[in-house]
Design an enzyme around this catalytic site. Sequence first.
Site, PDB file in Angstrom:
ATOM      1  CG  ASP A 163      -1.879   1.103   1.323  1.00 38.63           C
ATOM      2  OD1 ASP A 163      -2.343   1.557   0.270  1.00 38.63           O
ATOM      3  OD2 ASP A 163      -2.144   1.554   2.451  1.00 38.63           O
ATOM      4  CG  ASN A 410       4.331  -4.731   7.194  1.00 36.30           C
ATOM      5  OD1 ASN A 410       4.082  -4.438   8.356  1.00 36.30           O
ATOM      6  ND2 ASN A 410       3.460  -4.519   6.211  1.00 36.30           N
ATOM      7  CD  GLU A 411      -0.175  -5.836   7.463  1.00 33.24           C
ATOM      8  OE1 GLU A 411      -0.529  -5.744   6.283  1.00 33.24           O
ATOM      9  OE2 GLU A 411      -0.800  -5.311   8.412  1.00 33.24           O
ATOM     10  CG  ASN A 465       0.870  -3.907  11.114  1.00 32.75           C
ATOM     11  OD1 ASN A 465       1.535  -3.463  12.045  1.00 32.75           O
ATOM     12  ND2 ASN A 465       1.358  -4.082   9.911  1.00 32.75           N
ATOM     13  CE1 TYR A 467      -4.736   0.422   9.962  1.00 34.21           C
ATOM     14  CE2 TYR A 467      -3.760  -1.755   9.714  1.00 34.21           C
ATOM     15  CZ  TYR A 467      -3.639  -0.370   9.700  1.00 34.21           C
ATOM     16  OH  TYR A 467      -2.423   0.214   9.438  1.00 34.21           O
ATOM     17  CE1 TYR A 471      -8.650  -0.762   4.918  1.00 28.73           C
ATOM     18  CE2 TYR A 471      -7.024  -1.221   6.615  1.00 28.73           C
ATOM     19  CZ  TYR A 471      -7.387  -0.583   5.444  1.00 28.73           C
ATOM     20  OH  TYR A 471      -6.494   0.234   4.804  1.00 28.73           O
ATOM     21  CD  GLU A 504       0.944  -0.952   9.469  1.00 31.59           C
ATOM     22  OE1 GLU A 504      -0.215  -1.084   9.012  1.00 31.59           O
ATOM     23  OE2 GLU A 504       1.962  -1.244   8.835  1.00 31.59           O
ATOM     24  CD1 TRP A 549      -1.320   3.030   8.295  1.00 33.85           C
ATOM     25  CD2 TRP A 549       0.824   2.620   8.798  1.00 33.85           C
ATOM     26  NE1 TRP A 549      -0.650   2.863   7.116  1.00 33.85           N
ATOM     27  CE2 TRP A 549       0.677   2.609   7.397  1.00 33.85           C
ATOM     28  CE3 TRP A 549       2.097   2.407   9.352  1.00 33.85           C
ATOM     29  CZ2 TRP A 549       1.748   2.373   6.537  1.00 33.85           C
ATOM     30  CZ3 TRP A 549       3.151   2.172   8.491  1.00 33.85           C
ATOM     31  CH2 TRP A 549       2.963   2.153   7.100  1.00 33.85           C
ATOM     32  CE  LYS A 568      -5.984   2.957   7.382  1.00 33.95           C
ATOM     33  NZ  LYS A 568      -5.762   2.774   5.930  1.00 33.95           N
TER      34      LYS A 568
HETATM   35  C1  GCB Z   1      -1.282  -2.317   6.670  1.00 33.48           C
HETATM   36  C2  GCB Z   1       0.007  -2.169   5.961  1.00 33.48           C
HETATM   37  C3  GCB Z   1       0.285  -0.738   5.534  1.00 33.48           C
HETATM   38  C4  GCB Z   1      -0.986  -0.096   5.006  1.00 33.48           C
HETATM   39  C5  GCB Z   1      -2.009  -0.097   6.106  1.00 33.48           C
HETATM   40  C6  GCB Z   1      -3.336   0.531   5.656  1.00 33.48           C
HETATM   41  O1  GCB Z   1      -1.540  -3.243   7.363  1.00 33.48           O
HETATM   42  O2  GCB Z   1       1.087  -2.679   6.690  1.00 33.48           O
HETATM   43  O3  GCB Z   1       1.293  -0.739   4.564  1.00 33.48           O
HETATM   44  O4  GCB Z   1      -0.767   1.186   4.514  1.00 33.48           O
HETATM   45  O5  GCB Z   1      -2.268  -1.401   6.509  1.00 33.48           O
HETATM   46  O6  GCB Z   1      -3.509   1.724   5.830  1.00 33.48           O
HETATM   47  O7  GCB Z   1      -4.157  -0.182   5.113  1.00 33.48           O
END
Ligand code: GCB
Length: 597
Positions: A163, A410-411, A465, A467, A471, A504, A549, A568
Amino acid sequence: MLYPTLTDTRSLIDLSGVWKFYLDDGSKDVAIDQPLETTDLMAVPGSFNDQGVLSKIRNHAGTIWYEREFSIPQTLLSERLVLRFGSATHQATVYVNGQKVVEHKGGFLPFEAEINGVIQRRKNRLLVEVSTLLDYTTLPVGNHTQSTDEHGRTIHHVDENFDFFNYAGLHRPVKIYSTPQTYIEDIVLAPSVNGEDASVQTSVQVVGDYDQVMISILDEDGNKVAGADTPEATITIEQAHLWEPMNAYLYTAHVEVVKEGEVIDEYDEPFGIRTVEVKEGQFFINQKPFYFKGFGKHEDTYYNGRGLNETANVMDLNLFKWIGANSFRTSHYPYSEEMMRLADRMGIVVIDEVPAVGLFSGFSALLTSGSDVKNTWDEMKTHEAHEQAIRELIQRDKNHAAVVMWVIANEPASHQDGAHEYFEPLVHLAKELDPQKRPTTIVNIMFALPDVDQVLDLVDVVSLNRYYGWYLNSGDLQTAEKALRAEIEAWIKKHPEKPILFTEYGADTVAGFHAIDDIPFTEEYQVRYYEMYHRVFDEFKQVTGEQVWNFADFETKVGTARVQGNKKGIFTRERQPKMLAHELRKRWTSIPDYDYK
Ligand code: GCB
């Protein structure tokens, strides 16, 4: 590999400036022994994409060429001359006067070549062929496809498996430095603390003939406080000043190579004394439990793209001080050497990440696994690139006091079979290579919850990370809160001895959008989202830090989930604060760096 600096025995020529540029669309062959036929220009360092303005340039995938001329002062011709690139994104082949001098794959780490054999009097022509392509053998990982246009030429397309916008080009300084024929190749420093004193395991690698290596440890006033006269030594520093987060103290290892009573090469390596250890579910710096407050960042600014922007770097770290942050993660690739040196000097703690992002077959920025359900570890052929990136990153950053942990990826798709086998040798490699034996981590994605993750047993810290409320449970912070709390409890049950670090968490927020209710994208929602996370974090001793993040809004590929990039940021891309910045400032200035929990 040492950072190029001026010393009494070394010179430095900076090749920054405006270079000739040619975007290779396959319409003609570039003759490497002829001047580049083009009228286009591009500033170096910098991403070419935004400088080029036109869509054809901005979105070009494939080969680009850079060229400039340089002269070498005659007085330097008897010295060893090294051409050095801070990085070339993502792959480069370098020619001097029509002869190939070096090739390098991987867009975020330095490489160099001795050029004495190809140098001419007066003008020399430096030509660099750069590829912007990414595929399933590279880091980061990109989805590479190609088609043919009406002239029968190949058109490349890279769909980022991550991303952030695939900025490319010569992102970091290009320099020529000179050394004597006998030269210091590397300096390795591994400090440890014994009560009031410290000892520094020191190793100096010299190439060529010499009689002696002299090492002097200088304090910040330039006074010699300790030393040794062998290339391998354990040097004791009495009453050592520690490098502390937000209170940096840097010593200098001044190294001299002596032959027949004369100093023939010398170099100054700055370093700090601090310890790092993970134990009892906490992260210790200088034997005190440290709490990470800070950001996942990007190298991303207007005009420069991902190119070095030292003004932005200084301003960003001053914004850290303003907001009460003490750390950042180099998401999702190694940052410039200039930024690493700045972090050392400003006392900002760094979590240093290899460019291993996109190790997830069918990744989508919306955190849905997409229609491609193939097993990542059958698909990816990144092992070689991954090993190389770990080697080169640790080789480059090993002496930085700021660096307290390595991120191996990462992820990645760590819930899919094969993940453990893929990562085990890489985690071991990092430990083996690092003279300071720093902790390692792999940053976990929301698909790989505690019941299915297969890799976090390999590393020291559980990095998450998350959300919830973005999400997942978008706009529903109550449900999100329950899910977050339950997940933290599950990790503690699974890995009770490991600290949990939130690397994040965040919500896209368009500066200037407001609402009374919990409406995503508004500044109020971003504030309440973070209030919820912080309430939960404060319930758990094992939560060892919070890196939000993202530091600032940043550029991404286009898509329905992105509004001129990822929003973000706590700051806008111009570095103006959103409402949340003031709230975070209140929280972070009241949380101490040590002993918060
Ligand atoms: C994540 C990623 C990061 C993205 C972020 C997002 O998990 O590690 O690169 O920018 O989510 O904002 O979706």
